[in-house]
Design an enzyme around this catalytic site. Sequence first.
Site, PDB file in Angstrom:
ATOM      1  N   GLU A 180      30.167  13.170  52.887  1.00  0.00           N
ATOM      2  CA  GLU A 180      31.403  13.348  53.676  1.00  0.00           C
ATOM      3  C   GLU A 180      31.286  12.540  54.963  1.00  0.00           C
ATOM      4  O   GLU A 180      30.278  12.646  55.663  1.00  0.00           O
ATOM      5  CB  GLU A 180      31.600  14.815  54.080  1.00  0.00           C
ATOM      6  CG  GLU A 180      31.948  15.771  52.984  1.00  0.00           C
ATOM      7  CD  GLU A 180      32.176  17.196  53.537  1.00  0.00           C
ATOM      8  OE1 GLU A 180      32.341  17.371  54.754  1.00  0.00           O
ATOM      9  OE2 GLU A 180      32.172  18.125  52.712  1.00  0.00           O
TER      10      GLU A 180
ATOM     11  N   GLU B  82      26.375  22.087  53.249  1.00  0.00           N
ATOM     12  CA  GLU B  82      26.099  22.458  54.635  1.00  0.00           C
ATOM     13  C   GLU B  82      25.519  23.871  54.765  1.00  0.00           C
ATOM     14  O   GLU B  82      26.153  24.780  55.318  1.00  0.00           O
ATOM     15  CB  GLU B  82      27.363  22.291  55.483  1.00  0.00           C
ATOM     16  CG  GLU B  82      27.873  20.858  55.438  1.00  0.00           C
ATOM     17  CD  GLU B  82      29.033  20.574  56.375  1.00  0.00           C
ATOM     18  OE1 GLU B  82      29.601  21.527  56.917  1.00  0.00           O
ATOM     19  OE2 GLU B  82      29.352  19.391  56.571  1.00  0.00           O
TER      20      GLU B  82
ATOM     21  N   GLN C 165      39.644  24.343  49.934  1.00  0.00           N
ATOM     22  CA  GLN C 165      40.487  23.514  50.797  1.00  0.00           C
ATOM     23  C   GLN C 165      41.630  22.813  50.061  1.00  0.00           C
ATOM     24  O   GLN C 165      42.599  22.429  50.686  1.00  0.00           O
ATOM     25  CB  GLN C 165      39.625  22.478  51.524  1.00  0.00           C
ATOM     26  CG  GLN C 165      38.672  23.132  52.514  1.00  0.00           C
ATOM     27  CD  GLN C 165      37.815  22.126  53.233  1.00  0.00           C
ATOM     28  OE1 GLN C 165      36.779  21.725  52.728  1.00  0.00           O
ATOM     29  NE2 GLN C 165      38.235  21.693  54.405  1.00  0.00           N
TER      30      GLN C 165
ATOM     31  N   GLU D 245      41.953  23.119  56.715  1.00  0.00           N
ATOM     32  CA  GLU D 245      40.804  22.772  57.553  1.00  0.00           C
ATOM     33  C   GLU D 245      40.208  24.023  58.212  1.00  0.00           C
ATOM     34  O   GLU D 245      40.114  24.143  59.422  1.00  0.00           O
ATOM     35  CB  GLU D 245      41.274  21.706  58.543  1.00  0.00           C
ATOM     36  CG  GLU D 245      40.264  20.876  59.253  1.00  0.00           C
ATOM     37  CD  GLU D 245      38.971  20.573  58.545  1.00  0.00           C
ATOM     38  OE1 GLU D 245      38.982  19.982  57.445  1.00  0.00           O
ATOM     39  OE2 GLU D 245      37.934  20.907  59.122  1.00  0.00           O
TER      40      GLU D 245
HETATM   41  C1  BGC Z   1      32.974  20.461  55.816  1.00  0.00           C
HETATM   42  C2  BGC Z   1      34.394  20.257  55.319  1.00  0.00           C
HETATM   43  C3  BGC Z   1      35.338  20.136  56.500  1.00  0.00           C
HETATM   44  C4  BGC Z   1      34.886  18.999  57.380  1.00  0.00           C
HETATM   45  C5  BGC Z   1      35.775  18.710  58.571  1.00  0.00           C
HETATM   46  C6  BGC Z   1      32.621  19.539  56.944  1.00  0.00           C
HETATM   47  O1  BGC Z   1      31.613  20.081  57.718  1.00  0.00           O
HETATM   48  O2  BGC Z   1      32.077  20.338  54.757  1.00  0.00           O
HETATM   49  O3  BGC Z   1      34.727  21.313  54.485  1.00  0.00           O
HETATM   50  O4  BGC Z   1      36.648  19.948  56.097  1.00  0.00           O
HETATM   51  O5  BGC Z   1      33.616  19.321  57.882  1.00  0.00           O
HETATM   52  O6  BGC Z   1      35.794  19.746  59.479  1.00  0.00           O
END
Ligand code: BGC
Length: 506
Positions: A378, A168, A21, A429
Amino acid sequence: MYFYGTFPEDFTWGVSSSAYQVEGGWDADGKGPSIWDNFTHVPGNIKNNDTGDIACDSYNKVEEDIYLLRALGVKNYAFSLSWSRIFPSGRNNSINSHGVDYYNRLIDGLVANNITPIVTLYHWDLPQALQDIGGWESSALIDLFDSFADFCFQTFGDRVKFWITFNEPQVIAWFGYGAGTFPPNVNDPGSAPYRVAHILLKAHARVYHTYDDKYRASQGGVIALCPNIDWVEPKTPSDPRDIEAADRYLQFLVGWFTHPIFKNGDYPDVMKWKVGNRSELQNLPSSRLPVFTAEEREYIRGTADVFCFNTYTSKIVTHATTRLRPFSYVYDQEVLTKVDSSWPSSAITDHRAVAWGLRRLLNWIKEEYGNPPIYIIENGVGIKTKSDIDDNTRIFYYKTYVDEALKAYKLDGVNLRGYNAWSFMDTFEWLNGYDPRFGLHQVDFDNPNRPRTPKRSAVYYAEIIRNNETKSDDQTTCVCFHAHLSSQRNCFSLWSAKKHSFCITK
Ligand code: BGC
């Protein structure tokens, strides 16, 4: 209601990103192609035909990125390694020293600035060469992933003390091999996700044991995996069937990976029952959910030192009678999900800002897994706009989510150790290309230099980090959402009513 207070002294604040990314340099200096390189190069696959070829050009901007991280005052930076930048063919017979140098420079720069690297070994960008032998459907990947991880521990582990195997894993299994919307685009919703998850769990456990056996004593780090979790609220809390449905949803989404690791080496009972019974009704000779041997269960149980997760939103769940065909991991759950239309929406379908869901989710993890040390890797909100320097919506998101995290820590005794904002800067994204912006920093993707500009949310987040707390009313300034209400007076009265306003510290 907002709750004001301080996070523990050693609480780790950070921001996160991932290799594909942000890095760009998709074929620079000997890097091999990944499945995302090839997928994005096919016109029509990604919104606006965007690719990660250059992305934020972080491959060429180590110093700039570290400068911005210092300005934020973060204590950690979570990023991932591009496997095919290090091993272009996925195997350790082809080591790309330029790729290794890049990560060494990044890690050295972070350490020199007292920023702890949190390193994910796999954030979806499988070397194409390994897809060519079957990808995560092939158990050969267990050894190959272990050999990549072993190299990374040996090479970077003197400085990296926090490792994540998979980002994930459910997304890898479901979107890659079930729905088929992510590469390798396998559309087999009833079986492949379960088979892939089975292999991912074994690969995770293998890597954990490698760390344990060869590196832990000398390097002394921690290692975990990082599922994504949506909180789900039962539609009718007085209906036990909806409560069970909500728990079942979480078991299929998260327990799929964390029940084996944090509990008994095996899948949650409810998954075994549902998939088993439905497979029988579907006249299959055995369950579509594979079975671990006693030895494998023993090997997998206990293979995480901390509990990491990503979270963005919440949903409402109700029990449902679902169709038996086509076979599907989604139908197997026998639930229906929806969102409440009053919850603030965002650029991502069904990502709604529901901060109170975070507190409930943290409590669920605490109860379900015996209060392990927890790290939110995150959390953030995507907004569809090219320029959102004045990103009040994002400030509101962080203010409310951080506040709910604080409540979970202070009031509920959740063992929360860290919080990372997604993302450090605007990034590629995935299927949505560069449309939704998640960054604390704006990146101008039309400019070849990819300049970064801090958004207001970056300033706000830096303030939270500096104070290590949410501020009390008298130390804060209220800001109104609606232009027509923007007179100071209106704003303060609205703030007292806890409506249409948010506050930033002076
Ligand atoms: C992912 C990221 C992604 C974010 C927003 C997460 O599930 O790990 O890579 O940018 O979602 O969509």
